[in-house]
Design a protein around this motif. Structure first.
Motif, PDB file in Angstrom:
ATOM      1  N   VAL A  47       0.871  -1.173   0.000  1.00  0.00           N
ATOM      2  CA  VAL A  47       0.000   0.000   0.000  1.00  0.00           C
ATOM      3  C   VAL A  47       0.910   1.225   0.000  1.00  0.00           C
ATOM      4  CG1 VAL A  47      -1.683   1.356   1.305  1.00  0.00           C
ATOM      5  CG2 VAL A  47      -1.886  -1.145   1.228  1.00  0.00           C
ATOM      6  N   VAL A  48       0.693   2.129  -0.951  1.00  0.00           N
ATOM      7  CA  VAL A  48       1.510   3.336  -1.058  1.00  0.00           C
ATOM      8  C   VAL A  48       0.583   4.534  -1.119  1.00  0.00           C
ATOM      9  CG1 VAL A  48       3.236   4.600  -2.401  1.00  0.00           C
ATOM     10  CG2 VAL A  48       3.325   2.086  -2.306  1.00  0.00           C
ATOM     11  N   THR A  49       0.636   5.400  -0.117  1.00  0.00           N
ATOM     12  CA  THR A  49      -0.199   6.596  -0.163  1.00  0.00           C
ATOM     13  C   THR A  49       0.488   7.671  -1.007  1.00  0.00           C
ATOM     14  OG1 THR A  49       0.720   7.583   1.863  1.00  0.00           O
ATOM     15  CG2 THR A  49      -1.150   6.071   2.114  1.00  0.00           C
ATOM     16  N   GLY A  50      -0.334   8.489  -1.662  1.00  0.00           N
ATOM     17  CA  GLY A  50       0.231   9.492  -2.565  1.00  0.00           C
ATOM     18  C   GLY A  50       0.992   8.841  -3.703  1.00  0.00           C
ATOM     19  N   GLY A  51       0.462   7.730  -4.208  1.00  0.00           N
ATOM     20  CA  GLY A  51       1.176   6.948  -5.206  1.00  0.00           C
ATOM     21  C   GLY A  51       0.945   7.371  -6.642  1.00  0.00           C
ATOM     22  N   ASP A  52       0.212   8.458  -6.844  1.00  0.00           N
ATOM     23  CA  ASP A  52      -0.129   8.860  -8.208  1.00  0.00           C
ATOM     24  C   ASP A  52       1.012   9.571  -8.916  1.00  0.00           C
ATOM     25  OD1 ASP A  52      -0.871  12.107  -7.842  1.00  0.00           O
ATOM     26  OD2 ASP A  52      -1.081  10.865  -6.069  1.00  0.00           O
ATOM     27  N   SER A  53       1.866  10.285  -8.174  1.00  0.00           N
ATOM     28  CA  SER A  53       2.897  11.098  -8.814  1.00  0.00           C
ATOM     29  C   SER A  53       4.099  11.225  -7.890  1.00  0.00           C
ATOM     30  CB  SER A  53       2.357  12.491  -9.160  1.00  0.00           C
ATOM     31  OG  SER A  53       1.983  13.187  -7.973  1.00  0.00           O
ATOM     32  N   GLY A  54       5.143  11.888  -8.374  1.00  0.00           N
ATOM     33  CA  GLY A  54       6.297  12.182  -7.554  1.00  0.00           C
ATOM     34  C   GLY A  54       6.978  10.950  -6.991  1.00  0.00           C
ATOM     35  N   ILE A  55       7.437  11.055  -5.735  1.00  0.00           N
ATOM     36  CA  ILE A  55       8.108   9.933  -5.085  1.00  0.00           C
ATOM     37  C   ILE A  55       7.190   8.721  -5.051  1.00  0.00           C
ATOM     38  CG2 ILE A  55       9.063   9.102  -2.904  1.00  0.00           C
ATOM     39  CD1 ILE A  55      10.014  11.967  -2.354  1.00  0.00           C
ATOM     40  N   GLY A  56       5.900   8.965  -4.785  1.00  0.00           N
ATOM     41  CA  GLY A  56       4.952   7.851  -4.719  1.00  0.00           C
ATOM     42  C   GLY A  56       4.890   7.057  -6.001  1.00  0.00           C
ATOM     43  N   ARG A  57       4.813   7.751  -7.145  1.00  0.00           N
ATOM     44  CA  ARG A  57       4.769   7.031  -8.426  1.00  0.00           C
ATOM     45  C   ARG A  57       6.053   6.245  -8.644  1.00  0.00           C
ATOM     46  NH1 ARG A  57       3.633   9.797 -14.266  1.00  0.00           N
ATOM     47  NH2 ARG A  57       1.519   9.934 -13.378  1.00  0.00           N
ATOM     48  N   ALA A  58       7.191   6.834  -8.331  1.00  0.00           N
ATOM     49  CA  ALA A  58       8.460   6.141  -8.514  1.00  0.00           C
ATOM     50  C   ALA A  58       8.534   4.887  -7.650  1.00  0.00           C
ATOM     51  CB  ALA A  58       9.623   7.077  -8.190  1.00  0.00           C
TER      52      ALA A  58
END
Length: 295
Positions: A56-67
């Motif tokens: 589970v990754v919060t804020g996973g749409d962009s930035g560090i989260g996407r990476a």
């Protein structure tokens, strides 16, 4: 690393300031950014380090989260990623990258400032995946206030604290019963926890609290075989920057490497901490600051 596999000067590995001045409304989007962020789309190669893990990754749409989501998928994990409703387009692109890697992506619109939504998020992950092997608390909010504490409204302060601290607390509390021995929690703190910038006072305060929370929780759950660590990035070129900073032209120039990190440069730290290679590492803060010394 360049295509020929030879070492590359880290000061020249990615775009360097000065950048074009650019502004976006919060929460910010990847598409308009100049230069475009690098999430590892063309460079990250997996080695099966997280084969069949459920993350589970919060804020996973962009930035560090996407990476992080992209790297986890290429390492063999299925990933539930959260996004805010306005970020649906970015979330869809992240899901495409996961599916391209042959893994399952589960996008969930979630505002982690709300305890009920946090509980429901964990319930969804458990219902779909059966367990949670890795929880990455990455979603965060900041808003630069160059005029200092007098300009930080109670509304802003509340949003920063509820996003950065309450959400992390609620998600950890709900997820821990579903994390088996060998699982891990990885929190995103910041160089701001140790070297706070006056214009980010409230944000820096929460990042300091994340360090303490990480170290305390790690001791609490060590006997259960669960590891808790954090990554402390320095300046990273993500949509949060044009959405919350008044001046983007020299962003990251203050780092000893003379530039901001790209999100792709953060992802390997999260992969390492989630993997069996970090089996004796818990309660640690991994600094990824571009050379800024931290305690």
């Amino acid at each position: 690393m360049p295509d020929n596999g030879q070492p590359q000067d880290p000061t020249e590995a990615h775009p360097q300031p000065d950048f074009p001045q650019q502004e976006q409304q919060h929460p910010g989007w990847t598409g308009p950014m100049d230069p475009p962020p690098d999430h590892g789309e063309d460079s990250y190669e997996g080695h099966g380090l997280l084969l069949d893990r459920k993350a589970v990754v919060t804020g996973g749409d962009s930035g560090i989260g996407r990476a992080v989501v992209l790297a986890f998928a290429r390492e063999g994990a299925d990933v539930l990623l959260t996004y805010l409703p306005d970020e649906k387009g970015d979330a869809q692109e992240t899901c495409r990258l996961v599916e391209q890697a042959g893994r399952r992506a589960l996008p969930v619109a979630c505002d982690i400032r709300d305890e009920k939504q946090c509980r429901e998020l964990i319930e969804t992950a458990v219902s779909e995946f059966g367990r949670i092997d890795v929880l990455v608390n990455n979603a965060a909010y900041q808003m630069s206030q160059p005029d200092g504490i007098s300009a930080i409204s109670t509304e802003q302060f509340d949003r920063v604290v509820r996003t950065n601290l309450y959400g992390m607390f609620w998600l950890c509390k709900a997820a821990l019963p579903h994390i088996p021995a060998g699982g891990s929690i990885i929190n995103t703190t910041s160089v701001q926890a140790f070297k706070p910038s006056p214009h980010l006072l409230d944000y820096a305060m929460t990042k300091g609290a994340i360090v303490t929370f990480t170290q305390g929780l790690a001791q609490m759950v060590a006997s259960d075989g669960i590891r808790v660590n954090a990554v402390a990035p320095g300046p990273v070129w993500t949509p949060l920057i044009p959405a919350t900073m008044p001046d983007t032209t020299e962003f990251g120039k203050q780092s000893p490497l003379g530039r901001p990190a790209q999100p792709a440069e953060m992802a390997p730290a999260y992969v390492f901490l989630a993997s069996p290679n970090a089996s004796f590492i818990t309660g640690e803060i991994m600094n990824a600051t571009g050379g800024t010394p931290l305690p």
